[in-house]
Design a protein around this motif. Structure first.
Motif, PDB file in Angstrom:
ATOM      1  N   PHE A  17     -36.123 -61.488  43.389  1.00  0.00           N
ATOM      2  CA  PHE A  17     -36.668 -61.371  44.743  1.00  0.00           C
ATOM      3  C   PHE A  17     -35.541 -60.980  45.687  1.00  0.00           C
ATOM      4  O   PHE A  17     -34.411 -61.464  45.577  1.00  0.00           O
ATOM      5  N   ASP A  18     -35.847 -60.123  46.639  1.00  0.00           N
ATOM      6  CA  ASP A  18     -34.893 -59.679  47.656  1.00  0.00           C
ATOM      7  C   ASP A  18     -35.157 -60.442  48.950  1.00  0.00           C
ATOM      8  O   ASP A  18     -36.157 -60.217  49.622  1.00  0.00           O
ATOM      9  N   LEU A  19     -34.256 -61.351  49.308  1.00  0.00           N
ATOM     10  CA  LEU A  19     -34.437 -62.162  50.517  1.00  0.00           C
ATOM     11  C   LEU A  19     -34.511 -61.320  51.774  1.00  0.00           C
ATOM     12  O   LEU A  19     -35.097 -61.742  52.777  1.00  0.00           O
ATOM     13  N   PHE A  32     -30.241 -64.028  62.512  1.00  0.00           N
ATOM     14  CA  PHE A  32     -31.524 -64.040  61.822  1.00  0.00           C
ATOM     15  C   PHE A  32     -31.451 -64.957  60.603  1.00  0.00           C
ATOM     16  O   PHE A  32     -30.367 -65.353  60.153  1.00  0.00           O
ATOM     17  N   ILE A  33     -32.632 -65.304  60.072  1.00  0.00           N
ATOM     18  CA  ILE A  33     -32.728 -66.183  58.907  1.00  0.00           C
ATOM     19  C   ILE A  33     -33.717 -65.592  57.916  1.00  0.00           C
ATOM     20  O   ILE A  33     -34.850 -65.261  58.285  1.00  0.00           O
ATOM     21  N   ASN A  34     -33.300 -65.465  56.670  1.00  0.00           N
ATOM     22  CA  ASN A  34     -34.190 -65.059  55.582  1.00  0.00           C
ATOM     23  C   ASN A  34     -34.578 -66.294  54.767  1.00  0.00           C
ATOM     24  O   ASN A  34     -33.809 -67.261  54.695  1.00  0.00           O
ATOM     25  N   ARG A  35     -35.743 -66.225  54.124  1.00  0.00           N
ATOM     26  CA  ARG A  35     -36.299 -67.405  53.449  1.00  0.00           C
ATOM     27  C   ARG A  35     -36.697 -67.094  52.013  1.00  0.00           C
ATOM     28  O   ARG A  35     -37.168 -65.994  51.714  1.00  0.00           O
ATOM     29  N   LEU A  36     -36.502 -68.091  51.137  1.00  0.00           N
ATOM     30  CA  LEU A  36     -36.962 -67.983  49.752  1.00  0.00           C
ATOM     31  C   LEU A  36     -37.643 -69.275  49.336  1.00  0.00           C
ATOM     32  O   LEU A  36     -37.084 -70.362  49.490  1.00  0.00           O
ATOM     33  N   GLY A  37     -38.869 -69.145  48.812  1.00  0.00           N
ATOM     34  CA  GLY A  37     -39.598 -70.288  48.277  1.00  0.00           C
ATOM     35  C   GLY A  37     -40.358 -69.875  47.031  1.00  0.00           C
ATOM     36  O   GLY A  37     -40.332 -68.701  46.629  1.00  0.00           O
ATOM     37  N   ARG A  38     -41.043 -70.806  46.405  1.00  0.00           N
ATOM     38  CA  ARG A  38     -41.778 -70.494  45.191  1.00  0.00           C
ATOM     39  C   ARG A  38     -42.917 -69.511  45.440  1.00  0.00           C
ATOM     40  O   ARG A  38     -43.379 -68.825  44.522  1.00  0.00           O
ATOM     41  N   ASP A  39     -43.377 -69.418  46.675  1.00  0.00           N
ATOM     42  CA  ASP A  39     -44.396 -68.428  46.995  1.00  0.00           C
ATOM     43  C   ASP A  39     -43.829 -67.013  46.944  1.00  0.00           C
ATOM     44  O   ASP A  39     -44.583 -66.042  46.855  1.00  0.00           O
ATOM     45  N   ASN A  40     -42.494 -66.876  46.982  1.00  0.00           N
ATOM     46  CA  ASN A  40     -41.848 -65.568  46.851  1.00  0.00           C
ATOM     47  C   ASN A  40     -41.416 -65.272  45.419  1.00  0.00           C
ATOM     48  O   ASN A  40     -41.414 -64.125  44.993  1.00  0.00           O
ATOM     49  N   LEU A  41     -41.031 -66.325  44.714  1.00  0.00           N
ATOM     50  CA  LEU A  41     -40.505 -66.188  43.354  1.00  0.00           C
ATOM     51  C   LEU A  41     -41.122 -67.295  42.508  1.00  0.00           C
ATOM     52  O   LEU A  41     -40.685 -68.450  42.561  1.00  0.00           O
ATOM     53  N   ASN A  42     -42.157 -66.963  41.745  1.00  0.00           N
ATOM     54  CA  ASN A  42     -42.991 -68.006  41.136  1.00  0.00           C
ATOM     55  C   ASN A  42     -42.371 -68.732  39.946  1.00  0.00           C
ATOM     56  O   ASN A  42     -42.974 -69.659  39.405  1.00  0.00           O
ATOM     57  N   THR A  43     -41.157 -68.352  39.519  1.00  0.00           N
ATOM     58  CA  THR A  43     -40.483 -69.096  38.461  1.00  0.00           C
ATOM     59  C   THR A  43     -39.488 -70.125  39.014  1.00  0.00           C
ATOM     60  O   THR A  43     -38.798 -70.804  38.241  1.00  0.00           O
ATOM     61  N   LEU A  44     -39.408 -70.247  40.343  1.00  0.00           N
ATOM     62  CA  LEU A  44     -38.515 -71.242  40.940  1.00  0.00           C
ATOM     63  C   LEU A  44     -38.945 -72.650  40.551  1.00  0.00           C
ATOM     64  O   LEU A  44     -40.132 -72.973  40.503  1.00  0.00           O
ATOM     65  N   GLY A  45     -37.966 -73.504  40.297  1.00  0.00           N
ATOM     66  CA  GLY A  45     -38.236 -74.921  40.112  1.00  0.00           C
ATOM     67  C   GLY A  45     -38.232 -75.617  41.460  1.00  0.00           C
ATOM     68  O   GLY A  45     -38.718 -75.057  42.447  1.00  0.00           O
ATOM     69  N   ASN A  46     -37.655 -76.802  41.514  1.00  0.00           N
ATOM     70  CA  ASN A  46     -37.605 -77.538  42.774  1.00  0.00           C
ATOM     71  C   ASN A  46     -36.366 -77.137  43.568  1.00  0.00           C
ATOM     72  O   ASN A  46     -35.442 -77.928  43.790  1.00  0.00           O
ATOM     73  N   VAL A  47     -36.358 -75.888  43.988  1.00  0.00           N
ATOM     74  CA  VAL A  47     -35.258 -75.374  44.796  1.00  0.00           C
ATOM     75  C   VAL A  47     -35.789 -74.263  45.691  1.00  0.00           C
ATOM     76  O   VAL A  47     -36.724 -73.545  45.325  1.00  0.00           O
ATOM     77  N   SER A  48     -35.240 -74.152  46.881  1.00  0.00           N
ATOM     78  CA  SER A  48     -35.577 -73.075  47.819  1.00  0.00           C
ATOM     79  C   SER A  48     -34.386 -72.928  48.751  1.00  0.00           C
ATOM     80  O   SER A  48     -33.457 -73.742  48.725  1.00  0.00           O
ATOM     81  N   LEU A  49     -34.390 -71.893  49.563  1.00  0.00           N
ATOM     82  CA  LEU A  49     -33.224 -71.714  50.423  1.00  0.00           C
ATOM     83  C   LEU A  49     -33.532 -70.888  51.660  1.00  0.00           C
ATOM     84  O   LEU A  49     -34.519 -70.147  51.718  1.00  0.00           O
ATOM     85  N   LEU A  50     -32.644 -71.023  52.636  1.00  0.00           N
ATOM     86  CA  LEU A  50     -32.627 -70.198  53.837  1.00  0.00           C
ATOM     87  C   LEU A  50     -31.262 -69.517  53.912  1.00  0.00           C
ATOM     88  O   LEU A  50     -30.225 -70.168  53.734  1.00  0.00           O
ATOM     89  N   ASP A  51     -31.258 -68.225  54.166  1.00  0.00           N
ATOM     90  CA  ASP A  51     -30.040 -67.430  54.298  1.00  0.00           C
ATOM     91  C   ASP A  51     -29.847 -67.176  55.789  1.00  0.00           C
ATOM     92  O   ASP A  51     -30.628 -66.454  56.416  1.00  0.00           O
ATOM     93  N   ILE A  52     -28.800 -67.754  56.372  1.00  0.00           N
ATOM     94  CA  ILE A  52     -28.664 -67.842  57.827  1.00  0.00           C
ATOM     95  C   ILE A  52     -27.461 -67.040  58.318  1.00  0.00           C
ATOM     96  O   ILE A  52     -26.340 -67.219  57.825  1.00  0.00           O
TER      97      ILE A  52
END
Length: 209
Positions: A17-19, A32-52
């Protein structure tokens, strides 16, 4: 270890996935802030992030994450990270530079302030989706009458003070409009000072000294 909540036999598994394509908030080209969650990358486990990305003096507004702890990693620049311990009401502030981290436990009120231009932070969460409740939303969703009555404030003045917040969730502050207004006020103060104390009419800051 595989995540029990991810179906690894589904035919549409995602591994990339491209943030840069998923913007949470844009203040301007430098903030600006970019976001990544399981709704963006469906193989993610219990992790997500914000690129700030922040410039000097910009703030990720006070907020808390109801579903996860946050680990803030400084990639470039430097930032001041402040958090309030809800068990002691103690405010703690730390400064992080490249390679350093600050940890915010789940549900703790906190904010980040960039101390340099081109500050780059990575906020990592132990949950598949980064959830957040921002201070500007708390202020605008709480009725003016309740705030005024509870804290013995003038409702008219409070309504005027909070009016700029009703148009958006701030996320990254101050707004460009606020900074522009502040600059104009400073310039006007300089003009007024020059008008009242023209060159040659004062010494050490005192007129006709």
């Amino acid at each position: 270890m595989t995540d029990p909540y991810v179906e690894y036999k589904r035919p549409d598994l995602q591994y990339f996935f491209d943030l840069n394509t998923n913007r949470l908030k844009t203040r301007n080209a430098e903030n600006f802030i970019n976001r990544l969650g399981r709704d963006n990358l469906n193989t993610l486990g219990n992790v997500s992030l914000l690129d700030i990305y922040l410039s000097r003096g910009r703030v990720v507004e006070p907020h808390y994450h109801q579903n996860a702890s946050e680990l803030v990693y400084c990639i470039a620049g430097s930032a001041m990270v402040s958090l309030i311990n809800p068990f002691t009401n103690q405010l703690t502030t730390v400064t992080i530079t490249p390679g350093q981290v600050a940890n915010i436990p789940q549900g703790w009120w906190h904010w980040e302030v960039a101390l340099e231009d081109q500050t780059h932070l990575l906020a990592i969460f132990d949950a598949p989706y980064p959830e957040y409740i921002f201070g500007s939303d708390l202020l605008t969703k709480t009725p003016i009458e309740v705030l005024a009555h509870t804290y013995c404030l003038d409702p008219a003045l409070l309504r005027k003070a909070l009016e700029p917040l009703h148009n958006e969730t701030i996320v990254i502050g101050p707004t460009d409009e606020c900074l522009q207004k502040s600059t104009q006020q400073q310039q006007q103060q300089q003009v007024n000072a020059h008008h009242y104390y023209p060159q040659g009419q004062y010494y050490y800051g005192h007129p006709n000294y």
